[in-house]
Motif scaffolding. Sequence first.
Motif, short mmCIF file in Angstrom:
data_model
loop_
_atom_site.label_atom_id
_atom_site.label_comp_id
_atom_site.label_asym_id
_atom_site.label_seq_id
_atom_site.Cartn_x
_atom_site.Cartn_y
_atom_site.Cartn_z
N LEU A 175 0.83 -1.19 0.00
CA LEU A 175 0.00 0.00 0.00
C LEU A 175 0.88 1.25 0.00
CD1 LEU A 175 -2.68 -0.88 2.73
CD2 LEU A 175 -3.04 -0.76 0.26
N PRO A 176 0.42 2.32 -0.68
CA PRO A 176 1.15 3.58 -0.65
C PRO A 176 0.82 4.35 0.62
CG PRO A 176 -0.77 3.82 -2.04
CD PRO A 176 -0.76 2.39 -1.55
N ALA A 177 1.17 3.78 1.76
CA ALA A 177 0.81 4.37 3.04
C ALA A 177 1.87 4.08 4.08
CB ALA A 177 -0.54 3.84 3.51
N ARG A 178 2.00 5.00 5.01
CA ARG A 178 2.90 4.84 6.15
C ARG A 178 2.05 4.51 7.37
NH1 ARG A 178 5.00 9.27 9.35
NH2 ARG A 178 4.06 10.62 7.77
N PHE A 179 2.45 3.49 8.13
CA PHE A 179 1.69 3.03 9.28
C PHE A 179 2.39 3.43 10.58
CE2 PHE A 179 0.05 0.49 5.91
CZ PHE A 179 -1.23 0.09 6.28
N ILE A 180 1.59 3.84 11.54
CA ILE A 180 2.09 4.19 12.87
C ILE A 180 1.22 3.48 13.88
CG2 ILE A 180 2.42 6.07 14.51
CD1 ILE A 180 2.88 7.91 12.10
N ALA A 181 1.83 2.62 14.70
CA ALA A 181 1.08 1.80 15.65
C ALA A 181 1.61 2.02 17.06
CB ALA A 181 1.17 0.32 15.26
N PRO A 182 0.89 2.76 17.88
CA PRO A 182 1.32 2.97 19.26
C PRO A 182 0.94 1.80 20.15
CG PRO A 182 -0.71 4.18 18.85
CD PRO A 182 -0.33 3.52 17.55
N ALA A 183 1.70 1.59 21.20
CA ALA A 183 1.40 0.55 22.18
C ALA A 183 0.58 1.13 23.32
CB ALA A 183 2.69 -0.06 22.73
N ALA A 184 -0.34 0.34 23.84
CA ALA A 184 -1.09 0.72 25.04
C ALA A 184 -0.29 0.32 26.27
CB ALA A 184 -2.45 0.03 25.05
N ALA A 185 -0.42 1.10 27.33
CA ALA A 185 0.22 0.75 28.59
C ALA A 185 -0.33 -0.58 29.09
CB ALA A 185 -0.03 1.84 29.62
N GLY A 186 0.57 -1.52 29.39
CA GLY A 186 0.13 -2.82 29.87
C GLY A 186 -0.57 -3.67 28.83
N GLY A 187 -0.54 -3.26 27.57
CA GLY A 187 -1.12 -4.05 26.49
C GLY A 187 -2.60 -3.85 26.27
N SER A 188 -3.26 -2.99 27.07
CA SER A 188 -4.69 -2.76 26.90
C SER A 188 -5.01 -1.29 27.12
CB SER A 188 -5.51 -3.61 27.89
OG SER A 188 -5.37 -4.99 27.61
N TRP A 189 -6.02 -0.81 26.39
CA TRP A 189 -6.38 0.59 26.46
C TRP A 189 -7.29 0.89 27.65
CZ3 TRP A 189 -3.47 3.49 23.52
CH2 TRP A 189 -2.90 2.93 22.37
N TYR A 190 -8.06 -0.09 28.06
CA TYR A 190 -8.90 0.03 29.26
C TYR A 190 -9.13 -1.39 29.78
CZ TYR A 190 -12.29 -0.62 25.46
OH TYR A 190 -12.94 -1.07 24.34
N PRO A 191 -9.44 -1.56 31.08
CA PRO A 191 -9.33 -2.89 31.70
C PRO A 191 -10.47 -3.86 31.47
CG PRO A 191 -9.89 -1.24 33.35
CD PRO A 191 -9.62 -0.48 32.08
N LEU A 192 -11.71 -3.39 31.39
CA LEU A 192 -12.86 -4.28 31.36
C LEU A 192 -13.48 -4.35 29.97
CD1 LEU A 192 -14.56 -3.30 34.74
CD2 LEU A 192 -12.95 -5.17 34.30
N PRO A 193 -14.32 -5.35 29.68
CA PRO A 193 -14.98 -5.42 28.36
C PRO A 193 -15.73 -4.14 28.02
CG PRO A 193 -15.27 -7.48 29.56
CD PRO A 193 -14.62 -6.53 30.52
N PHE A 194 -15.86 -3.88 26.73
CA PHE A 194 -16.36 -2.58 26.28
C PHE A 194 -17.83 -2.37 26.56
CE2 PHE A 194 -17.83 -5.01 22.76
CZ PHE A 194 -18.66 -4.24 21.96
N LEU A 195 -18.58 -3.44 26.87
CA LEU A 195 -20.00 -3.30 27.17
C LEU A 195 -20.28 -3.08 28.65
CD1 LEU A 195 -21.47 -6.04 24.81
CD2 LEU A 195 -21.47 -3.56 24.46
N GLN A 196 -19.24 -3.05 29.46
CA GLN A 196 -19.41 -2.77 30.88
C GLN A 196 -19.76 -1.30 31.09
OE1 GLN A 196 -19.14 -5.02 33.64
NE2 GLN A 196 -19.44 -6.40 31.90
N PRO A 197 -20.32 -0.95 32.26
CA PRO A 197 -20.62 0.46 32.53
C PRO A 197 -19.41 1.35 32.30
CG PRO A 197 -21.60 -0.91 34.22
CD PRO A 197 -20.75 -1.84 33.37
N MET A 198 -19.64 2.51 31.73
CA MET A 198 -18.55 3.42 31.38
C MET A 198 -17.65 3.71 32.57
SD MET A 198 -18.85 4.34 28.10
CE MET A 198 -18.22 6.01 27.94
N GLU A 199 -18.27 3.96 33.74
CA GLU A 199 -17.48 4.36 34.91
C GLU A 199 -16.55 3.25 35.36
OE1 GLU A 199 -21.68 3.17 36.30
OE2 GLU A 199 -20.77 4.36 34.69
N ALA A 200 -16.88 2.00 35.03
CA ALA A 200 -16.03 0.88 35.44
C ALA A 200 -14.70 0.88 34.69
CB ALA A 200 -16.75 -0.44 35.23
N ASN A 201 -14.65 1.53 33.54
CA ASN A 201 -13.42 1.58 32.75
C ASN A 201 -12.67 2.92 32.91
OD1 ASN A 201 -12.75 -0.84 31.31
ND2 ASN A 201 -14.69 -0.62 30.22
N GLN A 202 -13.14 3.75 33.82
CA GLN A 202 -12.46 5.03 34.06
C GLN A 202 -11.45 4.88 35.21
OE1 GLN A 202 -12.59 7.12 31.93
NE2 GLN A 202 -14.64 7.46 31.10
#
Length: 212
Positions: free
Chosen positions: A44-71
């Motif tokens: 592809l004629p594109a440059r890729f940039i891939a950052p790492a998340a701290a500890g390998g995850s962007w937030y701790p709980l599944p995405f359907l959990q209450p919002m406040e649980a992932n804050q």
Amino acid sequence: MNPHLGQRVVTWGPPEASVVVLAVHGRGQEPEVMRELAARFGALPARFIAPAAAGGSWYPLPFLQPMEANQPHLDQALAAIEARIDTLLDTGTAVADLVLLGFSQGACLLAHLLLTRPRRLGAAVLLTGGFIGPDPIKPPTGADLAGVPVLLRSIEDDPWVPADRVVETGHLFEAAGARLDVAIEPGKEHVVTDEACTAAADLIRRLRPRSG
């Protein structure tokens, strides 16, 4: 201090390419997973940039959990991605040349970012993800997403991401004026299919490089 901003960043692709893809990995993964995924797109004629998340995850709980649980992790992750986008734009990437690519947790993070903090960009490729939280959200107002190509792909019986959430996410993008391409493929595995890779590659290739 935002823990995600001090992490390593993996880059690949032709350095002179005007199109830049910000690639956001999933839960428990490393940026190299996104490089392996992008290799399935072909050249592809594109440059890729891939950052790492701290500890390998962007937030701790599944995405359907209450919002406040992932804050505060969720807000930190959203802010980190916004900071990466701002840096790319401030260092010469044109808005129309910027693509957001996410898989799984990364796709959820990007979908939620675009729907709750909308901004102009060239395209978004969201593979197996949807907006975050158990409750419905309203489509964004304004014209930030109008005409923006958004590709959504997922699996019918994915063990982590319900297909109806992906479809609902697509409806929100459509309501915001995005040019939506959504498909839910049969299966029960948490994977990116060959069709999804082909569609993503075709979308990135269609972005018109800047001249001069």
